[in-house]
Design a protein around this motif. Structure first.
Motif, PDB file in Angstrom:
ATOM      1  N   SER B 210       0.821  -1.202   0.000  1.00  0.00           N
ATOM      2  CA  SER B 210       0.000   0.000   0.000  1.00  0.00           C
ATOM      3  C   SER B 210       0.859   1.258   0.000  1.00  0.00           C
ATOM      4  O   SER B 210       0.553   2.236  -0.700  1.00  0.00           O
ATOM      5  CB  SER B 210      -0.940  -0.026   1.199  1.00  0.00           C
ATOM      6  OG  SER B 210      -1.488   1.247   1.405  1.00  0.00           O
ATOM      7  N   TYR B 213       1.934   1.960  -3.419  1.00  0.00           N
ATOM      8  CA  TYR B 213       0.862   2.460  -4.282  1.00  0.00           C
ATOM      9  C   TYR B 213       0.322   3.805  -3.802  1.00  0.00           C
ATOM     10  O   TYR B 213      -0.662   4.303  -4.327  1.00  0.00           O
ATOM     11  CB  TYR B 213      -0.284   1.456  -4.360  1.00  0.00           C
ATOM     12  CG  TYR B 213      -0.025   0.328  -5.339  1.00  0.00           C
ATOM     13  CD1 TYR B 213      -0.242   0.518  -6.705  1.00  0.00           C
ATOM     14  CD2 TYR B 213       0.433  -0.904  -4.907  1.00  0.00           C
ATOM     15  CE1 TYR B 213      -0.015  -0.514  -7.612  1.00  0.00           C
ATOM     16  CE2 TYR B 213       0.673  -1.936  -5.805  1.00  0.00           C
ATOM     17  CZ  TYR B 213       0.443  -1.729  -7.156  1.00  0.00           C
ATOM     18  OH  TYR B 213       0.671  -2.746  -8.052  1.00  0.00           O
ATOM     19  N   LYS B 229      -8.970   2.856  -3.262  1.00  0.00           N
ATOM     20  CA  LYS B 229      -8.509   2.208  -4.477  1.00  0.00           C
ATOM     21  C   LYS B 229      -7.055   1.738  -4.328  1.00  0.00           C
ATOM     22  O   LYS B 229      -6.692   0.643  -4.753  1.00  0.00           O
ATOM     23  CB  LYS B 229      -8.594   3.225  -5.621  1.00  0.00           C
ATOM     24  CG  LYS B 229      -8.728   2.598  -6.968  1.00  0.00           C
ATOM     25  CD  LYS B 229     -10.031   2.985  -7.650  1.00  0.00           C
ATOM     26  CE  LYS B 229     -10.767   1.752  -8.138  1.00  0.00           C
ATOM     27  NZ  LYS B 229     -12.192   1.928  -8.294  1.00  0.00           N
ATOM     28  N   GLU B 230      -6.234   2.592  -3.709  1.00  0.00           N
ATOM     29  CA  GLU B 230      -4.813   2.271  -3.562  1.00  0.00           C
ATOM     30  C   GLU B 230      -4.642   0.988  -2.741  1.00  0.00           C
ATOM     31  O   GLU B 230      -3.887   0.089  -3.127  1.00  0.00           O
ATOM     32  CB  GLU B 230      -4.053   3.406  -2.858  1.00  0.00           C
ATOM     33  CG  GLU B 230      -3.852   4.653  -3.677  1.00  0.00           C
ATOM     34  CD  GLU B 230      -5.025   5.614  -3.572  1.00  0.00           C
ATOM     35  OE1 GLU B 230      -6.029   5.251  -2.892  1.00  0.00           O
ATOM     36  OE2 GLU B 230      -4.960   6.704  -4.156  1.00  0.00           O
ATOM     37  N   THR B 233      -5.804  -1.996  -4.722  1.00  0.00           N
ATOM     38  CA  THR B 233      -4.833  -2.345  -5.767  1.00  0.00           C
ATOM     39  C   THR B 233      -3.609  -3.024  -5.159  1.00  0.00           C
ATOM     40  O   THR B 233      -3.073  -3.989  -5.718  1.00  0.00           O
ATOM     41  CB  THR B 233      -4.364  -1.074  -6.516  1.00  0.00           C
ATOM     42  OG1 THR B 233      -5.506  -0.252  -6.743  1.00  0.00           O
ATOM     43  CG2 THR B 233      -3.718  -1.414  -7.824  1.00  0.00           C
ATOM     44  N   LYS B 236      -4.477  -6.520  -4.328  1.00  0.00           N
ATOM     45  CA  LYS B 236      -4.611  -7.304  -5.557  1.00  0.00           C
ATOM     46  C   LYS B 236      -3.236  -7.725  -6.084  1.00  0.00           C
ATOM     47  O   LYS B 236      -3.050  -8.851  -6.518  1.00  0.00           O
ATOM     48  CB  LYS B 236      -5.362  -6.504  -6.613  1.00  0.00           C
ATOM     49  CG  LYS B 236      -5.592  -7.291  -7.899  1.00  0.00           C
ATOM     50  CD  LYS B 236      -6.530  -6.554  -8.826  1.00  0.00           C
ATOM     51  CE  LYS B 236      -6.456  -7.070 -10.254  1.00  0.00           C
ATOM     52  NZ  LYS B 236      -6.723  -8.509 -10.380  1.00  0.00           N
ATOM     53  N   ARG B 237      -2.263  -6.796  -5.997  1.00  0.00           N
ATOM     54  CA  ARG B 237      -0.911  -7.102  -6.469  1.00  0.00           C
ATOM     55  C   ARG B 237      -0.391  -8.376  -5.768  1.00  0.00           C
ATOM     56  O   ARG B 237       0.169  -9.266  -6.392  1.00  0.00           O
ATOM     57  CB  ARG B 237      -0.002  -5.895  -6.187  1.00  0.00           C
ATOM     58  CG  ARG B 237       1.493  -5.984  -6.444  1.00  0.00           C
ATOM     59  CD  ARG B 237       1.869  -6.323  -7.857  1.00  0.00           C
ATOM     60  NE  ARG B 237       1.718  -7.771  -8.020  1.00  0.00           N
ATOM     61  CZ  ARG B 237       1.779  -8.438  -9.140  1.00  0.00           C
ATOM     62  NH1 ARG B 237       1.978  -7.828 -10.268  1.00  0.00           N
ATOM     63  NH2 ARG B 237       1.627  -9.732  -9.176  1.00  0.00           N
ATOM     64  N   ASP B 240      -2.461 -11.600  -6.637  1.00  0.00           N
ATOM     65  CA  ASP B 240      -2.294 -12.015  -8.031  1.00  0.00           C
ATOM     66  C   ASP B 240      -1.098 -12.932  -8.269  1.00  0.00           C
ATOM     67  O   ASP B 240      -1.015 -13.563  -9.318  1.00  0.00           O
ATOM     68  CB  ASP B 240      -2.186 -10.784  -8.944  1.00  0.00           C
ATOM     69  CG  ASP B 240      -3.573 -10.271  -9.327  1.00  0.00           C
ATOM     70  OD1 ASP B 240      -4.558 -10.973  -9.028  1.00  0.00           O
ATOM     71  OD2 ASP B 240      -3.665  -9.180  -9.930  1.00  0.00           O
ATOM     72  N   SER B 415     -11.381  -8.686  -8.454  1.00  0.00           N
ATOM     73  CA  SER B 415     -11.178  -7.370  -9.058  1.00  0.00           C
ATOM     74  C   SER B 415     -10.943  -6.339  -7.955  1.00  0.00           C
ATOM     75  O   SER B 415     -11.250  -6.574  -6.792  1.00  0.00           O
ATOM     76  CB  SER B 415     -12.407  -6.974  -9.869  1.00  0.00           C
ATOM     77  OG  SER B 415     -13.454  -6.622  -8.993  1.00  0.00           O
ATOM     78  N   VAL B 416     -10.392  -5.180  -8.359  1.00  0.00           N
ATOM     79  CA  VAL B 416     -10.122  -4.121  -7.392  1.00  0.00           C
ATOM     80  C   VAL B 416     -11.407  -3.715  -6.669  1.00  0.00           C
ATOM     81  O   VAL B 416     -11.413  -3.510  -5.444  1.00  0.00           O
ATOM     82  CB  VAL B 416      -9.485  -2.905  -8.096  1.00  0.00           C
ATOM     83  CG1 VAL B 416      -9.367  -1.733  -7.151  1.00  0.00           C
ATOM     84  CG2 VAL B 416      -8.115  -3.273  -8.642  1.00  0.00           C
ATOM     85  N   ASP B 417     -12.516  -3.635  -7.419  1.00  0.00           N
ATOM     86  CA  ASP B 417     -13.780  -3.229  -6.803  1.00  0.00           C
ATOM     87  C   ASP B 417     -14.246  -4.224  -5.741  1.00  0.00           C
ATOM     88  O   ASP B 417     -14.710  -3.844  -4.667  1.00  0.00           O
ATOM     89  CB  ASP B 417     -14.867  -3.083  -7.867  1.00  0.00           C
ATOM     90  CG  ASP B 417     -14.629  -1.852  -8.726  1.00  0.00           C
ATOM     91  OD1 ASP B 417     -13.857  -0.980  -8.279  1.00  0.00           O
ATOM     92  OD2 ASP B 417     -15.201  -1.780  -9.839  1.00  0.00           O
ATOM     93  N   GLN B 420     -12.226  -3.730  -2.746  1.00  0.00           N
ATOM     94  CA  GLN B 420     -12.596  -2.494  -2.063  1.00  0.00           C
ATOM     95  C   GLN B 420     -13.871  -2.695  -1.237  1.00  0.00           C
ATOM     96  O   GLN B 420     -13.982  -2.182  -0.120  1.00  0.00           O
ATOM     97  CB  GLN B 420     -12.784  -1.389  -3.095  1.00  0.00           C
ATOM     98  CG  GLN B 420     -12.453  -0.012  -2.546  1.00  0.00           C
ATOM     99  CD  GLN B 420     -12.499   1.067  -3.615  1.00  0.00           C
ATOM    100  OE1 GLN B 420     -12.370   0.776  -4.809  1.00  0.00           O
ATOM    101  NE2 GLN B 420     -12.674   2.298  -3.196  1.00  0.00           N
TER     102      GLN B 420
END
Lengths: 321, 431
Positions: B210, B213, B229-230, B233, B236-237, B240, B415-417, B420
């Motif tokens: 974080s 980002y 969002k940050e 994301t 997610k990184r 993934d 997904s990012v959403d 979140q």
């Protein structure tokens, strides 16, 4: 439990005529009850009252050291727990429904397996004693040891279950996860049923001993087959046992903490987040003992209502019969 | 009668569940001649820790005449036992705490404050490495503990596997790490080993990613800011590596007992993100020439507000309970544990770094592994937010990452959403 200890019958039954002037009751029975009452207070009543008291306070890490001085916030903890639009309430409701499904499955399976085993083991045959001992093993094992063994068996890459399913029987190609994700719910059910059904078996076996043999003989003479005899003789005769057994199984399963805790640790997968673990997390892991206590009290009220209704209706059914 | 017994059984079972009582705690030393010390588990086993600490405690007894009763507590129990001791006012005199809990524990007000006057008694504030001391309590308040072992995350890589795959240097960016990971992933071997069901470790990575980002988990007033969002994301990184990049064995999603270290040591995975794992690799019989250490990678093209942070300031602190009846002796013990000699001996054994400024030059701390950790701590590590609800961040965010890993392991990349949304639910539960 201790509240049911009854005073011994009063000495020689008086003749049926006019009762004599009331004698002073002996004090000894009451003296003997004192340790039980003290223990009952210490083990049950006082902690419960403390729990209710805590549920009305803002007992977070800021007040935990001087916890008797935590600020009074009335029913706020209850409002947060039961506001199903808020995240906390939603999560509590989520784990409540999971627990309902878990309890329904576990109780039904334990009872069905226990009944089948008890009925099949009723007639003497070679090896019956061995089977009976074998069936009771899970019940005799310490919970922790048993559940930790299951957690080894259920590992994805090294566990015995996947070894059998994937490597030996080739039933599935992709090695499934059993301790995380959706399957974790079924792993929990499996472990609990394995651990709990011998209790049902034990109770039902004892219950079957008291069914008079001539009832079966009469039914047999009337040409009743196995299922008919089960339905017409065994089940009705087992009704008193079943009433208690189902209630106890329900309460134990609904409150079960050890199995999920040992199987998943502090943070259970979302799909297997039983209410007892959820409350533990709310109080001990996120350090909000007031909120955790409020949730516990809600659970207590819910279980009391369910048990009360159950007792009321089963009693009524028996009275009507 | 029967019904009543039944009701009693029912009520008994209910009450047992509603018990919100705390566990047992040890007893504190009653006189000036004894102390009770709860040490955290630093080595491979509780017994091994006792073996390491006993001779040092004997040394302390010889110097001061104070006998130290030692108990090594596993990490899984430590926080609960500290809470129980704080609540009951009974328990040990001196304890180890994980430094990420500092502010949470500070809020209980159960520990002695290390204000300047107290710090002077153990050698003064300047004696301690600033970054380590910063992770010992909330900003602007006197620390609630002092650091004794310092750690940071590093990237461990298998030199043999790298050579076989034709990789020259360890990756410095996540993009390189993924590319290298793909080269390493073949024949049942994988690029990177991850401890996916380990909630605290998940939260440590959530923090460092974080920062890169440009996100943050708490604002300046200590309020949670999870659902950005940050942060989504960043998580997610990390997820993934299993979900999209497929450089991590999906089975890692259920690891929580250092199985990833075992996988790395046995050559099943080519890379590992860990804190000072060298001594453990040695115990697992991995040839010391086979592994190398590099700093944890960064993003190749970070956003404008991204920070150059690649590790939390990890470490262990030592604290004194206010309820201790032997404050004088306890402070003496802390002074002893942070002395030049003990810091050198203990950190050498554990492979960690001293948290005092005076002994860093010892050659034992100049090995590549320790050097990397030292550089990270000096230049690119940041302490986890020192706020009272930090322990809730670890549980809630670490826990939801465990669920995300479980999804990713089945081939569903979140997904990012979606992330979140989950972060929002977690954030709303922080009090």
């Amino acid at each position: 439990m201790t509240t049911t200890v009854s005073a011994p019958d009063e000495a020689p039954p008086a003749p049926a005529e006019k009762p004599p002037k009331r004698r002073r009751r002996p004090t000894l029975p009451y003296l003997l009850l004192i340790p039980a009452i003290v223990l009952e207070l210490a083990v049950h009543v006082i902690p419960m009252l403390t729990g209710i008291w805590m549920s009305l306070r803002e007992l977070t890490q800021f007040h935990i050291r001087d916890w008797s001085g935590a600020p009074f916030i009335g029913l706020d903890n209850y409002k947060v727990s039961l506001d199903f639009n808020s995240a906390t309430g939603k999560e509590l409701l989520h784990s409540f429904w999971i627990t309902v499904a878990y309890t329904a499955l576990v109780v039904a399976l334990c009872w069905a397996i226990g009944l089948m085993a008890a009925v099949l083991l009723q007639r003497p045959f070679r090896g019956r004693a061995i089977l009976r001992t074998l069936f009771l093993t899970p019940y005799a094992l310490p919970v922790y040891a048993a559940v930790i063994t299951w957690s080894f068996l259920l590992q994805r890459d090294t566990g015995a279950l996947n070894h059998v399913l994937v490597d030996q029987l080739h039933l599935v190609n992709d090695r499934p996860f059993w301790l995380i994700g959706g399957n974790s719910f079924y792993s929990l059910v499996l472990t609990m049923v394995w651990k709990q059904w011998p209790f049902a078996f034990l109770c039902l076996m004892a219950g079957l001993q008291s069914v008079p043999q001539d009832l079966y003989e009469a039914a047999y003479m009337d040409g009743a087959g196995f299922w008919r005899r089960l339905r017409a003789v065994t089940l009705p005769m087992l009704r008193p046992v079943n009433q208690v057994l189902l209630l106890v199984l329900f309460l134990w399963t609904f409150n079960d903490f050890n199995t999920p805790y040992v199987l998943f640790g502090k943070s259970a997968p979302d799909q297997a987040d039983l209410i007892s673990i959820h409350i533990y997390e709310s109080s001990f892991v996120t350090w909000n003992f007031g909120l955790g206590s409020a949730m516990s009290v809600c659970l207590l009220v819910f279980l009391s209502i369910v048990s009360g209704l159950y007792l009321f209706f089963t009693r009524k059914a028996r009275a009507d019969a | 009668m029967f019904k009543r017994r039944l009701a009693a059984v029912a009520v008994g079972a209910l009450l047992a569940s509603s018990l919100v009582a705390c566990g047992d705690s040890g007893s504190s030393g009653d006189d000036a001649k004894t102390l009770t010390y709860w040490a955290s588990n630093q080595s491979t086993s509780l017994e091994k820790d006792a073996e390491i600490l006993k001779p040092e405690l004997a040394k302390f007894e010889k110097q001061t005449g104070i006998k130290v009763k030692l108990e090594v507590v596993p990490w899984s129990d430590l926080l609960n036992r500290l809470l129980a001791a704080a609540t009951s006012g009974q328990g040990p005199d001196v304890v180890n705490i994980g430094n990420t809990w500092s502010a949470s524990l500070q809020a209980t007000d159960a520990f002695v404050q290390f204000d300047d006057k107290t710090l002077d008694k153990i050698g003064g504030k300047s004696r301690f490495v600033p970054a380590a001391l910063a992770a010992a309590g909330a900003e602007g308040k006197p620390p609630t503990a002092v650091p004794i072992y310092s750690l940071a995350y590093a990237l461990y890589y298998n030199k043999k596997m790298f050579a076989a795959a034709g990789i020259q240097n360890p990756p410095t960016t996540w993009e390189e790490l993924v590319a290298d990971g793909k080269k390493l992933t073949k024949d049942g071997k994988w690029g990177l080993a991850i401890e996916g069901a380990h909630t605290s470790e998940n939260s440590h990575h959530a923090f460092a990613f974080s920062e890169q980002y440009g996100g943050q988990w708490f604002d300046a007033s200590g309020k949670p800011t999870f659902a950005t969002k940050e942060n989504a994301t960043a998580i997610k990184r990390y997820i993934d590596f299993i979900g999209t990049d497929k450089i991590t064995n999906p089975g890692n999603a259920e690891y929580a007992q250092n199985q990833s270290v075992a996988d790395f040591a046995s050559g099943k995975a080519g890379m590992l993100l860990w804190q000072a794992v060298g001594s453990q690799l040695e115990l697992r019989k991995m040839n010391p020439d086979d592994w190398g250490v590099a700093p944890v990678p960064f993003l190749q093209s970070p956003p404008a507000n991204g920070k150059k942070v690649n590790s939390m300031v990890a470490g262990i602190n030592i604290a004194i309970f206010k309820h201790s009846k032997n404050q004088e002796g306890a402070l003496n013990f802390v002074k002893f544990m942070t002395s030049d000699e003990e810091q050198t001996i203990l950190n050498k054994t554990y492979g960690s770094l001293p948290s005092i400024t005076t002994v860093g030059k010892d050659p034992a701390f100049a090995k590549p592994e320790q050097k990397t950790i030292q550089d990270t701590l000096a230049t690119s590590a940041a302490p986890l937010p020192q706020v009272a609800s930090e322990s809730q961040f670890e549980t809630l965010v670490g826990g939801l990452m465990k669920d995300l890993f479980a999804e990713a392991a089945k081939g569903k990349s979140p997904s990012v959403d979606e992330i979140q949304d989950k972060l929002k639910t977690a954030q709303d539960q922080v009090k």
